[in-house]
Scaffold this motif. Structure first.
Motif, PDB file in Angstrom:
ATOM      1  N   MET A  82      71.734 -44.688 -69.964  1.00  0.00           N
ATOM      2  CA  MET A  82      71.484 -45.279 -71.261  1.00  0.00           C
ATOM      3  C   MET A  82      72.565 -44.830 -72.246  1.00  0.00           C
ATOM      4  N   ILE A  83      72.927 -43.574 -72.143  1.00  0.00           N
ATOM      5  CA  ILE A  83      73.963 -43.062 -73.039  1.00  0.00           C
ATOM      6  C   ILE A  83      75.299 -43.732 -72.736  1.00  0.00           C
ATOM      7  N   VAL A  84      75.603 -43.882 -71.464  1.00  0.00           N
ATOM      8  CA  VAL A  84      76.873 -44.504 -71.072  1.00  0.00           C
ATOM      9  C   VAL A  84      76.927 -45.959 -71.526  1.00  0.00           C
ATOM     10  N   LEU A  85      75.835 -46.685 -71.340  1.00  0.00           N
ATOM     11  CA  LEU A  85      75.779 -48.080 -71.789  1.00  0.00           C
ATOM     12  C   LEU A  85      75.947 -48.152 -73.303  1.00  0.00           C
ATOM     13  N   GLY A  86      75.320 -47.244 -74.025  1.00  0.00           N
ATOM     14  CA  GLY A  86      75.459 -47.213 -75.480  1.00  0.00           C
ATOM     15  C   GLY A  86      76.891 -46.964 -75.910  1.00  0.00           C
ATOM     16  N   VAL A  87      77.569 -46.041 -75.235  1.00  0.00           N
ATOM     17  CA  VAL A  87      78.964 -45.751 -75.570  1.00  0.00           C
ATOM     18  C   VAL A  87      79.855 -46.954 -75.276  1.00  0.00           C
ATOM     19  N   ILE A  88      79.593 -47.630 -74.157  1.00  0.00           N
ATOM     20  CA  ILE A  88      80.372 -48.827 -73.826  1.00  0.00           C
ATOM     21  C   ILE A  88      80.192 -49.896 -74.900  1.00  0.00           C
ATOM     22  N   LEU A  89      78.945 -50.101 -75.325  1.00  0.00           N
ATOM     23  CA  LEU A  89      78.704 -51.100 -76.378  1.00  0.00           C
ATOM     24  C   LEU A  89      79.332 -50.689 -77.699  1.00  0.00           C
ATOM     25  N   LEU A  90      79.324 -49.393 -78.009  1.00  0.00           N
ATOM     26  CA  LEU A  90      79.993 -48.923 -79.224  1.00  0.00           C
ATOM     27  C   LEU A  90      81.484 -49.236 -79.189  1.00  0.00           C
ATOM     28  N   ILE A  91      82.105 -48.974 -78.058  1.00  0.00           N
ATOM     29  CA  ILE A  91      83.543 -49.226 -77.924  1.00  0.00           C
ATOM     30  C   ILE A  91      83.839 -50.721 -78.011  1.00  0.00           C
ATOM     31  N   LEU A  92      83.053 -51.536 -77.304  1.00  0.00           N
ATOM     32  CA  LEU A  92      83.263 -52.989 -77.356  1.00  0.00           C
ATOM     33  C   LEU A  92      83.039 -53.539 -78.760  1.00  0.00           C
ATOM     34  N   GLY A  93      82.005 -53.047 -79.430  1.00  0.00           N
ATOM     35  CA  GLY A  93      81.747 -53.495 -80.795  1.00  0.00           C
ATOM     36  C   GLY A  93      82.860 -53.127 -81.740  1.00  0.00           C
ATOM     37  N   PHE A  94      83.449 -51.949 -81.540  1.00  0.00           N
ATOM     38  CA  PHE A  94      84.553 -51.520 -82.399  1.00  0.00           C
ATOM     39  C   PHE A  94      85.812 -52.320 -82.124  1.00  0.00           C
ATOM     40  N   VAL A  95      86.116 -52.523 -80.843  1.00  0.00           N
ATOM     41  CA  VAL A  95      87.349 -53.229 -80.475  1.00  0.00           C
ATOM     42  C   VAL A  95      87.310 -54.691 -80.902  1.00  0.00           C
ATOM     43  N   ILE A 119      73.538 -51.957 -81.583  1.00  0.00           N
ATOM     44  CA  ILE A 119      72.770 -51.767 -80.348  1.00  0.00           C
ATOM     45  C   ILE A 119      73.279 -50.549 -79.589  1.00  0.00           C
ATOM     46  N   GLY A 120      74.577 -50.362 -79.547  1.00  0.00           N
ATOM     47  CA  GLY A 120      75.155 -49.196 -78.879  1.00  0.00           C
ATOM     48  C   GLY A 120      74.715 -47.897 -79.511  1.00  0.00           C
ATOM     49  N   VAL A 122      69.954 -39.804 -75.981  1.00  0.00           N
ATOM     50  CA  VAL A 122      70.057 -38.380 -76.309  1.00  0.00           C
ATOM     51  C   VAL A 122      68.672 -37.769 -76.506  1.00  0.00           C
ATOM     52  N   VAL A 123      67.773 -38.481 -77.183  1.00  0.00           N
ATOM     53  CA  VAL A 123      66.417 -37.967 -77.396  1.00  0.00           C
ATOM     54  C   VAL A 123      65.700 -37.787 -76.061  1.00  0.00           C
ATOM     55  N   LEU A 124      65.795 -38.764 -75.170  1.00  0.00           N
ATOM     56  CA  LEU A 124      65.153 -38.650 -73.865  1.00  0.00           C
ATOM     57  C   LEU A 124      65.769 -37.529 -73.034  1.00  0.00           C
ATOM     58  N   TRP A 125      67.078 -37.356 -73.147  1.00  0.00           N
ATOM     59  CA  TRP A 125      67.763 -36.304 -72.416  1.00  0.00           C
ATOM     60  C   TRP A 125      67.315 -34.931 -72.892  1.00  0.00           C
ATOM     61  N   VAL A 126      67.212 -34.762 -74.201  1.00  0.00           N
ATOM     62  CA  VAL A 126      66.776 -33.479 -74.765  1.00  0.00           C
ATOM     63  C   VAL A 126      65.330 -33.192 -74.377  1.00  0.00           C
TER      64      VAL A 126
END
Length: 51
Positions: free
Chosen positions: A1-14, A23-24, A32-36
């Motif tokens: 989930m974190i990796v997908l979020g980071v990918i969407l953040l990068i795509l949204g920025f680019v 969404i990212g 992060v909340v689930l991981w903690v």
């Protein structure tokens, strides 16, 4: 989930698409909340790990 979020953040920025950025960010925060919670030993959704 974190990796997908980071990918969407990068795509949204680019590409300048704000909905992907939003969404990212939400996916990263939830991941992060689930991981903690899982690392602290709390069961998430009845499971020790959410993945």
């Amino acid at each position: 989930m974190i990796v997908l979020g980071v990918i969407l953040l990068i795509l949204g920025f680019v590409f300048g698409i704000s909905i992907l950025w939003t969404i990212g960010l939400i996916l990263v925060l939830i991941g992060v909340v689930l991981w903690v919670l899982g690392a602290a030993g709390h069961a998430v959704g009845g499971r020790k790990h959410y993945y």
